[in-house]
Design a protein around this motif. Structure first.
Motif, PDB file in Angstrom:
ATOM      1  N   ALA A 197       0.659  -1.054  -0.089  1.00 31.60           N
ATOM      2  CA  ALA A 197      -0.082   0.101   0.149  1.00 31.60           C
ATOM      3  C   ALA A 197       0.766   1.336   0.030  1.00 31.60           C
ATOM      4  CB  ALA A 197      -1.020  -0.059   1.155  1.00 31.60           C
ATOM      5  N   ALA A 198       1.847   1.186   0.674  1.00 32.46           N
ATOM      6  CA  ALA A 198       2.988   2.447   0.647  1.00 32.46           C
ATOM      7  C   ALA A 198       3.495   2.525  -0.588  1.00 32.46           C
ATOM      8  CB  ALA A 198       3.978   2.202   1.741  1.00 32.46           C
ATOM      9  N   VAL A 199       3.904   1.516  -1.380  1.00 39.51           N
ATOM     10  CA  VAL A 199       4.433   1.817  -2.603  1.00 39.51           C
ATOM     11  C   VAL A 199       3.340   2.314  -3.785  1.00 39.51           C
ATOM     12  CG1 VAL A 199       5.519   0.301  -4.638  1.00 39.51           C
ATOM     13  CG2 VAL A 199       6.081  -0.157  -2.230  1.00 39.51           C
ATOM     14  N   VAL A 200       2.369   1.687  -3.422  1.00 44.00           N
ATOM     15  CA  VAL A 200       1.053   2.041  -4.621  1.00 44.00           C
ATOM     16  C   VAL A 200       0.872   3.459  -4.299  1.00 44.00           C
ATOM     17  CG1 VAL A 200      -1.384   2.007  -5.100  1.00 44.00           C
ATOM     18  CG2 VAL A 200      -0.034   0.006  -4.798  1.00 44.00           C
ATOM     19  N   ASP A 201       0.795   4.179  -2.889  1.00 42.96           N
ATOM     20  CA  ASP A 201       0.632   5.568  -2.608  1.00 42.96           C
ATOM     21  C   ASP A 201       1.793   6.382  -3.051  1.00 42.96           C
ATOM     22  OD1 ASP A 201      -0.752   7.533  -1.069  1.00 42.96           O
ATOM     23  OD2 ASP A 201       1.177   7.736  -0.145  1.00 42.96           O
ATOM     24  N   ALA A 202       2.898   5.979  -3.100  1.00 38.07           N
ATOM     25  CA  ALA A 202       3.989   6.636  -3.712  1.00 38.07           C
ATOM     26  C   ALA A 202       3.687   6.831  -5.276  1.00 38.07           C
ATOM     27  CB  ALA A 202       5.202   5.962  -3.499  1.00 38.07           C
ATOM     28  N   ILE A 203       3.392   5.495  -6.039  1.00 38.88           N
ATOM     29  CA  ILE A 203       3.329   5.585  -7.467  1.00 38.88           C
ATOM     30  C   ILE A 203       2.062   6.377  -7.762  1.00 38.88           C
ATOM     31  CG2 ILE A 203       2.265   4.028  -9.268  1.00 38.88           C
ATOM     32  CD1 ILE A 203       3.511   1.787  -7.745  1.00 38.88           C
ATOM     33  N   ASP A 204       0.980   6.535  -7.169  1.00 37.35           N
ATOM     34  CA  ASP A 204       0.065   7.389  -7.013  1.00 37.35           C
ATOM     35  C   ASP A 204       0.228   8.991  -7.180  1.00 37.35           C
ATOM     36  OD1 ASP A 204      -2.037   5.223  -7.650  1.00 37.35           O
ATOM     37  OD2 ASP A 204      -2.830   5.680  -5.863  1.00 37.35           O
ATOM     38  N   GLN A 205       1.298   9.135  -6.250  1.00 36.61           N
ATOM     39  CA  GLN A 205       1.393  10.544  -6.198  1.00 36.61           C
ATOM     40  C   GLN A 205       2.613  10.910  -7.190  1.00 36.61           C
ATOM     41  OE1 GLN A 205       3.305  11.637  -2.282  1.00 36.61           O
ATOM     42  NE2 GLN A 205       2.328   9.956  -1.179  1.00 36.61           N
ATOM     43  N   LEU A 206       3.080  10.027  -8.096  1.00 40.05           N
ATOM     44  CA  LEU A 206       3.813  10.312  -9.175  1.00 40.05           C
ATOM     45  C   LEU A 206       2.993  10.233 -10.578  1.00 40.05           C
ATOM     46  CD1 LEU A 206       7.184   8.732  -8.530  1.00 40.05           C
ATOM     47  CD2 LEU A 206       6.620  11.000  -8.140  1.00 40.05           C
ATOM     48  N   GLY A 207       1.767   9.961 -10.540  1.00 38.33           N
ATOM     49  CA  GLY A 207       0.742   9.911 -11.648  1.00 38.33           C
ATOM     50  C   GLY A 207       0.095   8.794 -12.067  1.00 38.33           C
ATOM     51  N   GLY A 208       0.506   7.680 -11.160  1.00 34.37           N
ATOM     52  CA  GLY A 208      -0.531   6.538 -11.268  1.00 34.37           C
ATOM     53  C   GLY A 208       0.391   5.163 -11.818  1.00 34.37           C
ATOM     54  N   ARG A 209       1.320   5.346 -12.504  1.00 35.18           N
ATOM     55  CA  ARG A 209       2.071   4.401 -13.043  1.00 35.18           C
ATOM     56  C   ARG A 209       3.392   4.656 -12.837  1.00 35.18           C
ATOM     57  NH1 ARG A 209       0.127   2.191 -18.568  1.00 35.18           N
ATOM     58  NH2 ARG A 209       0.600   4.085 -19.371  1.00 35.18           N
ATOM     59  N   ALA A 210       4.419   3.452 -12.465  1.00 33.88           N
ATOM     60  CA  ALA A 210       5.890   4.023 -12.298  1.00 33.88           C
ATOM     61  C   ALA A 210       6.694   2.591 -12.654  1.00 33.88           C
ATOM     62  CB  ALA A 210       6.065   4.341 -11.228  1.00 33.88           C
ATOM     63  N   LEU A 211       7.755   2.708 -13.014  1.00 32.79           N
ATOM     64  CA  LEU A 211       9.038   1.748 -12.948  1.00 32.79           C
ATOM     65  C   LEU A 211       9.248   1.523 -11.315  1.00 32.79           C
ATOM     66  CD1 LEU A 211      11.245  -0.087 -14.377  1.00 32.79           C
ATOM     67  CD2 LEU A 211      12.843   1.691 -13.899  1.00 32.79           C
ATOM     68  N   LEU A 212       9.433   0.295 -10.811  1.00 31.45           N
ATOM     69  CA  LEU A 212       9.490   0.118  -9.526  1.00 31.45           C
ATOM     70  C   LEU A 212      10.990  -0.776  -9.720  1.00 31.45           C
ATOM     71  CD1 LEU A 212       6.521  -1.735  -7.946  1.00 31.45           C
ATOM     72  CD2 LEU A 212       6.972   0.593  -8.061  1.00 31.45           C
ATOM     73  N   VAL A 213      11.657  -0.249  -8.602  1.00 27.76           N
ATOM     74  CA  VAL A 213      13.096  -0.545  -8.275  1.00 27.76           C
ATOM     75  C   VAL A 213      13.486  -0.913  -6.801  1.00 27.76           C
ATOM     76  CG1 VAL A 213      15.735   0.066  -8.288  1.00 27.76           C
ATOM     77  CG2 VAL A 213      13.906   0.865  -9.945  1.00 27.76           C
ATOM     78  N   GLY A 214      13.386  -2.074  -6.529  1.00 31.69           N
ATOM     79  CA  GLY A 214      13.753  -2.553  -4.984  1.00 31.69           C
ATOM     80  C   GLY A 214      14.942  -3.369  -4.713  1.00 31.69           C
ATOM     81  N   LEU A 215      15.583  -3.197  -3.679  1.00 30.84           N
ATOM     82  CA  LEU A 215      16.526  -4.091  -3.224  1.00 30.84           C
ATOM     83  C   LEU A 215      16.349  -4.960  -1.856  1.00 30.84           C
ATOM     84  CD1 LEU A 215      19.608  -5.014  -3.282  1.00 30.84           C
ATOM     85  CD2 LEU A 215      20.120  -3.138  -2.067  1.00 30.84           C
ATOM     86  N   SER A 216      16.694  -6.117  -1.991  1.00 33.28           N
ATOM     87  CA  SER A 216      16.527  -7.029  -0.915  1.00 33.28           C
ATOM     88  C   SER A 216      15.070  -7.009  -0.480  1.00 33.28           C
ATOM     89  CB  SER A 216      17.373  -6.430   0.247  1.00 33.28           C
ATOM     90  OG  SER A 216      17.359  -7.685   1.487  1.00 33.28           O
ATOM     91  N   LEU A 217      14.654  -6.398   1.004  1.00 31.81           N
ATOM     92  CA  LEU A 217      13.298  -6.576   1.335  1.00 31.81           C
ATOM     93  C   LEU A 217      12.423  -5.549   0.538  1.00 31.81           C
ATOM     94  CD1 LEU A 217      10.772  -6.693   3.192  1.00 31.81           C
ATOM     95  CD2 LEU A 217      11.504  -4.525   4.434  1.00 31.81           C
ATOM     96  N   GLY A 218      13.185  -4.400  -0.340  1.00 29.58           N
ATOM     97  CA  GLY A 218      12.511  -3.673  -1.363  1.00 29.58           C
ATOM     98  C   GLY A 218      12.155  -4.501  -2.457  1.00 29.58           C
ATOM     99  N   GLY A 219      12.899  -5.346  -2.968  1.00 28.23           N
ATOM    100  CA  GLY A 219      12.792  -6.318  -4.027  1.00 28.23           C
ATOM    101  C   GLY A 219      11.865  -7.257  -3.889  1.00 28.23           C
ATOM    102  N   PHE A 220      11.163  -7.551  -2.750  1.00 25.56           N
ATOM    103  CA  PHE A 220      10.245  -8.481  -2.389  1.00 25.56           C
ATOM    104  C   PHE A 220       9.144  -7.806  -2.307  1.00 25.56           C
ATOM    105  CE2 PHE A 220      13.426 -11.049  -0.108  1.00 25.56           C
ATOM    106  CZ  PHE A 220      13.363 -12.490  -0.564  1.00 25.56           C
ATOM    107  N   VAL A 221       8.961  -6.525  -1.927  1.00 28.84           N
ATOM    108  CA  VAL A 221       8.171  -5.561  -1.758  1.00 28.84           C
ATOM    109  C   VAL A 221       7.630  -5.163  -3.115  1.00 28.84           C
ATOM    110  CG1 VAL A 221       6.915  -3.566  -1.022  1.00 28.84           C
ATOM    111  CG2 VAL A 221       8.280  -4.984   0.676  1.00 28.84           C
TER     112      VAL A 221
END
Length: 252
Positions: A59-83
Motif C-alpha cells: 500500500a505504501a508503494v502504491v501510494d507513492a506511485i499514485d503521487q507520481l501520476g499512477g504508473r511507475a517503474l519499481l526498483v527495489g533491493l532486498s526487502l524492497g525487491g520482495f515488496v
C-alpha cells in the motif's frame, strides 16, 4: 518520503532496517529528468513504530506511485525487491517495469530458520542491533552510499515480523501474475540469488543481470552504474508503454 521531480516515474523501495534515504545517491545520479520517489515502508524511517505487513508495504508503494501520476517503474533491493515484486503482482496496471535486486530466493528450510533466528535476536536487542548494522553498512559501503543507508535511522526491532512476512509471501506467484518487463539483478556474491533461475522462469518477460564481484549490499557501491541500469530499464519500459498505446486497440 524521499522524492524529486520529466520522464517515466520511478519508485525506489528500500531494504530491511533502513529507509528511503538509502536510494538518495542513486536518485541524485538520475537527476531531475525523471520524477522519483522513495517511500518509507511501515516500521521503517519516518514510519518507525508502525507494524509491518506485506499488504501495508504494498500500500505504501502504491501510494507513492499514485503521487507520481499512477504508473511507475519499481526498483527495489532486498526487502524492497520482495515488496516491489509483490506490488507488481497485485497491481500490474500501475507497474510499468520491475527491477528486483538481491531478492531472487525463496526463504525456506535452514536458510529461513537462520534469518528468522537473527530477526528474533535483533528484536530482543534493537539498540545493539542498530549499532552493529550501522557499523556493518558503513564498512560495506564507504562514503555517500554507506551514509545514505543510515541517514533515515535504523529499525532492527521489527526484523522478526518483517522476515516472517517475507517468508510467507509467494514471489513466484507474483512474478507469474505480472506481464510487464522484469530485471532480476543480483550481485555475483549475493546469497539471495540461489533461486534466480526459478525466478527468471516465472517471469513472463524477464531477464537476469549478474554484477561481477558484488555482494548483497555492494551492488550499491557504483552509483553511476546502478543509475545507468535504472535509466536503461526506464527507457525500455517507456518504449513499451508508448508502443502499447499506439497499437490497435491500445490507448490513444
Amino acid at each position: 518520503m524521499e522524492s524529486s521531480g520529466a520522464g517515466l516515474p520511478i519508485v525506489f523501495v528500500h531494504g530491511l532496517r533502513v529507509s528511503g534515504t538509502m536510494w538518495r545517491p542513486v536518485m541524485q545520479a538520475i537527476g531531475k529528468d525523471r520524477p522519483t520517489a522513495a517511500p518509507d515502508l511501515p516500521g521503517h524511517g519516518s514510519r518507525r513504530g508502525e507494524p509491518f505487513s506485506t499488504a501495508g508495504a504494498v500500500a505504501a508503494v502504491v501510494d507513492a506511485i499514485d503521487q507520481l501520476g499512477g504508473r511507475a517503474l519499481l526498483v527495489g533491493l532486498s526487502l524492497g525487491g520482495f515488496v516491489a515484486t509483490a506490488t507488481a503482482g497485485a497491481h500490474p496496471e500501475r507497474v510499468l517495469g520491475l527491477v528486483a535486486m538481491g531478492c531472487s530466493t525463496r526463504p525456506s528450510g535452514l536458510f529461513a530458520a537462520a534469518y528468522r533466528g537473527a530477526g528474533r535476536l535483533a528484536a530482543r536487542h534493537p539498540r545493539e542491533a542498530d549499532r552493529l548494522s550501522a557499523f556493518a553498512f558503513r564498512r560495506a559501503l564507504s562514503g555517500p552510499a554507506g551514509e545514505a543507508l543510515v541517514a533515515g535511522g535504523l529499525s532492527s526491532g521489527n526484523a522478526s515480523s518483517v522476515l516472517t512476512a517475507v517468508c510467507e509471501t509467494d514471489l513466484l506467484a507474483s512474478l507469474s501474475a505480472y506481464p510487464g518487463p522484469v530485471w532480476l539483478v543480483n550481485g555475483e556474491r549475493d546469497h539471495f540469488r540461489r533461486d534466480e533461475r526459478r525466478f527468471l522462469a516465472a517471469c513472463r518477460d524477464g531477464r537476469l543481470l549478474l554484477l561481477p564481484g558484488r555482494g548483497h549490499l555492494t551492488v550499491l557501491a557504483d552509483t553511476g552504474a546502478l543509475a545507468a541500469l535504472v535509466h536503461d530499464a526506464a527507457a525500455v519500459a517507456a518504449a513499451r508503454t508508448t508502443a502499447a498505446a499506439v497499437a490497435p486497440g491500445g490507448l490513444r
